[in-house]
Design a protein around this motif. Structure first.
Motif, PDB file in Angstrom:
ATOM      1  N   GLY A  17       0.902  -1.078  -0.059  1.00 16.41           N
ATOM      2  CA  GLY A  17      -0.048  -0.070  -0.130  1.00 16.41           C
ATOM      3  C   GLY A  17       0.782   1.321  -0.174  1.00 16.41           C
ATOM      4  N   LEU A  18       2.068   1.317   0.539  1.00 14.64           N
ATOM      5  CA  LEU A  18       2.809   2.442   0.757  1.00 14.64           C
ATOM      6  C   LEU A  18       3.484   2.645  -0.518  1.00 14.64           C
ATOM      7  CD1 LEU A  18       4.002   4.696   2.365  1.00 14.64           C
ATOM      8  CD2 LEU A  18       5.813   3.109   3.274  1.00 14.64           C
ATOM      9  N   ASN A  19       3.985   1.512  -1.161  1.00 17.29           N
ATOM     10  CA  ASN A  19       4.416   1.458  -2.326  1.00 17.29           C
ATOM     11  C   ASN A  19       3.712   2.154  -3.600  1.00 17.29           C
ATOM     12  OD1 ASN A  19       7.048   0.723  -1.485  1.00 17.29           O
ATOM     13  ND2 ASN A  19       6.658  -1.425  -2.385  1.00 17.29           N
ATOM     14  N   LEU A  20       2.449   1.722  -3.483  1.00 15.89           N
ATOM     15  CA  LEU A  20       1.301   1.993  -4.305  1.00 15.89           C
ATOM     16  C   LEU A  20       1.127   3.815  -4.203  1.00 15.89           C
ATOM     17  CD1 LEU A  20      -1.373  -0.925  -4.257  1.00 15.89           C
ATOM     18  CD2 LEU A  20       0.066  -0.311  -6.214  1.00 15.89           C
ATOM     19  N   LEU A  21       1.075   4.134  -2.977  1.00  7.45           N
ATOM     20  CA  LEU A  21       0.771   5.413  -2.626  1.00  7.45           C
ATOM     21  C   LEU A  21       1.744   6.383  -3.308  1.00  7.45           C
ATOM     22  CD1 LEU A  21      -1.253   7.237  -1.360  1.00  7.45           C
ATOM     23  CD2 LEU A  21      -0.154   6.890   0.960  1.00  7.45           C
ATOM     24  N   VAL A  22       3.070   5.926  -2.967  1.00  6.73           N
ATOM     25  CA  VAL A  22       4.298   6.712  -3.208  1.00  6.73           C
ATOM     26  C   VAL A  22       4.324   6.723  -4.946  1.00  6.73           C
ATOM     27  CG1 VAL A  22       6.714   6.979  -3.298  1.00  6.73           C
ATOM     28  CG2 VAL A  22       5.459   6.648  -1.261  1.00  6.73           C
ATOM     29  N   THR A  23       4.076   5.863  -5.550  1.00  5.97           N
ATOM     30  CA  THR A  23       4.184   5.472  -7.089  1.00  5.97           C
ATOM     31  C   THR A  23       3.047   6.491  -7.508  1.00  5.97           C
ATOM     32  OG1 THR A  23       4.955   3.273  -6.943  1.00  5.97           O
ATOM     33  CG2 THR A  23       3.982   4.064  -8.767  1.00  5.97           C
ATOM     34  N   THR A  24       1.873   6.466  -7.081  1.00  7.30           N
ATOM     35  CA  THR A  24       0.937   7.187  -7.538  1.00  7.30           C
ATOM     36  C   THR A  24       1.245   8.817  -7.306  1.00  7.30           C
ATOM     37  OG1 THR A  24      -0.667   5.646  -7.204  1.00  7.30           O
ATOM     38  CG2 THR A  24      -1.707   7.976  -7.431  1.00  7.30           C
ATOM     39  N   TYR A  25       1.559   9.086  -6.319  1.00  5.36           N
ATOM     40  CA  TYR A  25       2.117  10.443  -5.832  1.00  5.36           C
ATOM     41  C   TYR A  25       3.191  10.987  -6.756  1.00  5.36           C
ATOM     42  CZ  TYR A  25       4.504  14.459  -3.636  1.00  5.36           C
ATOM     43  OH  TYR A  25       4.823  15.704  -3.243  1.00  5.36           O
ATOM     44  N   LEU A  26       4.287  10.190  -7.026  1.00  3.50           N
ATOM     45  CA  LEU A  26       5.184  10.704  -7.984  1.00  3.50           C
ATOM     46  C   LEU A  26       4.886  10.972  -9.429  1.00  3.50           C
ATOM     47  CD1 LEU A  26       8.146   8.167  -6.939  1.00  3.50           C
ATOM     48  CD2 LEU A  26       8.214  10.839  -6.777  1.00  3.50           C
ATOM     49  N   LEU A  27       3.884   9.855 -10.143  1.00  2.00           N
ATOM     50  CA  LEU A  27       3.668  10.390 -11.253  1.00  2.00           C
ATOM     51  C   LEU A  27       2.610  11.340 -11.250  1.00  2.00           C
ATOM     52  CD1 LEU A  27       3.688   9.137 -14.276  1.00  2.00           C
ATOM     53  CD2 LEU A  27       1.748   7.948 -13.726  1.00  2.00           C
ATOM     54  N   ALA A  28       1.697  11.581 -10.331  1.00  2.00           N
ATOM     55  CA  ALA A  28       0.682  12.636 -10.387  1.00  2.00           C
ATOM     56  C   ALA A  28       1.093  14.075  -9.924  1.00  2.00           C
ATOM     57  CB  ALA A  28      -0.577  12.307  -9.231  1.00  2.00           C
ATOM     58  N   LEU A  29       1.968  14.296  -9.005  1.00  2.00           N
ATOM     59  CA  LEU A  29       2.524  15.170  -8.450  1.00  2.00           C
ATOM     60  C   LEU A  29       3.830  15.948  -8.925  1.00  2.00           C
ATOM     61  CD1 LEU A  29       0.651  15.722  -5.145  1.00  2.00           C
ATOM     62  CD2 LEU A  29      -0.228  16.472  -7.543  1.00  2.00           C
ATOM     63  N   CYS A  30       4.784  15.045  -9.640  1.00  2.00           N
ATOM     64  CA  CYS A  30       6.084  15.317  -9.804  1.00  2.00           C
ATOM     65  C   CYS A  30       6.314  15.285 -11.324  1.00  2.00           C
ATOM     66  CB  CYS A  30       6.939  14.629  -9.040  1.00  2.00           C
ATOM     67  SG  CYS A  30       7.014  14.755  -7.037  1.00  2.00           S
ATOM     68  N   ASN A  31       5.425  15.291 -12.156  1.00  2.00           N
ATOM     69  CA  ASN A  31       5.427  15.285 -13.383  1.00  2.00           C
ATOM     70  C   ASN A  31       4.666  15.992 -14.596  1.00  2.00           C
ATOM     71  OD1 ASN A  31       7.356  12.590 -14.337  1.00  2.00           O
ATOM     72  ND2 ASN A  31       6.250  11.873 -12.483  1.00  2.00           N
ATOM     73  N   ALA A  32       4.497  17.169 -14.138  1.00  2.00           N
ATOM     74  CA  ALA A  32       3.862  18.007 -14.977  1.00  2.00           C
ATOM     75  C   ALA A  32       4.305  18.333 -16.252  1.00  2.00           C
ATOM     76  CB  ALA A  32       3.873  19.431 -14.315  1.00  2.00           C
TER      77      ALA A  32
END
Length: 542
Positions: A17-32
């Motif tokens: 769950g933690l890995n999924l959360l971080v993965t989603t965060y990185l793609l969503a908010l660090c990749n404009a």
């Protein structure tokens, strides 16, 4: 709040769950930048774009899952979050692509240069997008499975993520494969995968370079008949320019008068010159190398002696004077020095402007007894702190941006500051010419060419270092200037009219190695007559 209370109330997640959360965060908010490229490339095909984004998410999960296992999980996740925050700033705000070459630039830069990139806005961005989520990752509890169950889950998710990448891409393989081949900037914008891949490629390159044995070049170099009969020592000053783009030189037709002093001197300006690369770490060694751009690589450059070595073989005293980030191994086998405040405190506040070269060059020119080549490696127009590259009393164009935070300045202010650096380089080169021309004990000439250009916000790009596949002309078209004193032309039998006839032709850094040898009448099999812009203009040349 007491620490035990924070511990008692913290949420708990599974490792997955933690890995999924971080993965989603990185793609969503660090990749404009990635999202911008994605929807531009797949314009009108939203579902196709989202499926591709799903494949990228699965690829990112595969990387996270592979690295963030058991006790390494939180350190790896924090590292990825910090990398993503830093790289997203440069990608999203400055338009920088962080590939192997950019990693190489970062590894070979100096503190004085790099500190201008660490601004308040940068630190705020990293704090919000990297440090804060990292603290949350460290705070949250993780439910651990037994070793064997954890291994089974890890294997299942890893294989599943890989299968999801492949499966999603195969839903429209023709379209996706075309995009991956033709639009390299798309995957080059995925954070933190892009800088991680670049770092691995850089490490591999450096590992290979440890096995290199330098091959001699031009051991047969010797003075030609005119150089051998010169009545006085020949002195050529090679000025290795920094970050000057041809588009802002009035000698090449720019609307502003940025080169009034050179225009008043008897110089040759080459108006269509292409650089070997878009960053100093590549272009500088490439232009001194006997290899052309098509053949040049970091390892290839290190494995061959360069122009300075060949000149030394021909009996020249050769020196490298640096007011930048070093000689990039070019001067490994000749004398070199770095300019400091001790060479002119009035020009160093604390970084030195290029006038710091002049006093010592004057002294050196007055004591020369042998044929000599001196390379002056400028700070030139290096950004983002353009206003520090010229003295305040030489601010010709105003208002000028006076912060490294370029996004806080208007386009006009950025261009004004940059144009001031070009105008100051014009003044500096004119001073070098006058200094050399006034020194009667030598037969002087000056050869100037910039290492690469610069983006000033066009197309959302700033600074330089863009990969070749997407580099704009602003980063690859550079100015080149040749000044030959009357006694240099006469002594070395060079026809100035013949050379002037070629100044509008398309040339590049590939020409520098052979042209300098041709100008100086150095006879060697290492010189390529097809790349020499001077040899055919010598009296008696066939």
């Amino acid at each position: 709040m007491p620490l035990p209370l924070l511990t008692e109330r913290r949420p708990t997640l599974s490792a997955l769950g933690l890995n999924l959360l971080v993965t989603t965060y990185l793609l969503a908010l660090c990749n404009a930048t990635f999202w911008g490229h994605l929807f531009r490339i797949f314009e009108g095909r939203t579902l196709t774009a989202l499926v591709f984004a799903g494949a990228v998410w699965a690829l990112l999960l595969l990387v996270v899952q592979s690295l963030a296992a058991r006790w390494m999980q939180k350190p790896v996740l924090v590292t990825l979050l910090l990398i993503g925050a830093v790289s997203s700033w440069y990608a999203d705000v400055m338009g920088v692509v962080i590939d192997r070459e950019m990693i190489q630039n970062a590894m070979t830069t100096t503190f004085a240069e790099s500190r201008h990139l660490v601004t308040l806005a940068f630190l705020t961005h990293v704090g919000l997008f990297g440090v804060l989520p990292s603290l949350l990752v460290l705070w949250v509890g993780v439910r651990r499975q037994t070793r064997w169950r954890a291994l089974g889950s890890w294997s299942l998710v890893t294989v599943g993520a890989a299968a999801l990448v492949v499966g999603l891409l195969f839903t429209n393989l023709k379209a996706y494969s075309t995009v991956l081949r033709a639009d390299k900037e798309l995957m080059g914008a995925v954070q933190p995968l892009a800088p991680m891949t670049g770092a691995l490629r850089y490490a591999r390159m450096m590992l290979k370079s440890t096995q290199i044995v330098v091959q001699p070049t031009g051991l047969d170099a010797a003075p030609g008949p005119y150089l051998g009969e010169a009545s006085k020592p020949v002195l050529m000053v090679i000025v290795a320019g920094e970050t000057a783009r041809a588009q802002n030189w009035s000698l090449g037709g720019y609307g502003r008068e940025t080169n009034p002093e050179l225009a008043a001197r008897d110089i040759l300006y080459y108006s269509d010159v292409t650089s070997c690369g878009t960053a100093t770490a590549t272009s500088l060694p490439c232009m001194f190398s006997p290899l052309t751009k098509a053949d040049y690589s970091y390892e290839g450059g290190l494995s061959h002696e360069n122009l300075l070595d060949v000149l030394a073989h021909a009996g020249f005293d050769v020196e490298w004077w640096d007011n930048n980030t070093g000689h990039k191994n070019i001067a490994d086998r000749v004398a070199s020095r770095t300019m400091t405040a001790a060479d002119g405190a009035e020009f160093c506040q604390p970084e030195c402007i290029d006038a710091v070269f002049l006093e010592d060059l004057q002294k050196k020119a007055g004591t020369i007894t042998r044929n000599t080549v001196i390379v002056l490696h400028q700070i030139g127009s290096h950004g983002p702190s353009y206003w520090l590259r010229y003295p305040a009393d030489r601010e010709v164009f105003a208002p000028a941006c006076q912060t490294p935070e370029l996004t806080e300045c208007s386009a006009e202010e950025i261009v004004n500051a940059y144009d001031n650096t070009i105008a100051y380089t014009d003044h500096f080169l004119a001073q070098v010419i006058d200094l050399l021309d006034g020194q009667g004990r030598v037969i002087p000439a000056m050869y100037y060419v910039s290492d690469h250009g610069e983006s000033l916000g066009e197309g959302g790009l700033y600074l330089h270092g863009a990969p070749e596949f997407m580099a704009p002309d602003f980063q690859t078209r550079v100015p080149m200037v040749l000044w030959m004193s009357q006694r240099f032309r006469a002594s070395l039998a060079l026809d100035a009219g013949c050379m002037a006839a070629a100044t509008g032709e398309a040339v590049s850094h590939d020409n520098m190695f052979s042209t300098v040898l041709g100008l100086l009448d150095v006879a060697t099999t290492a010189r390529d007559a097809g790349l020499d812009l001077a040899g055919h203009c010598r009296k008696g040349a066939g």
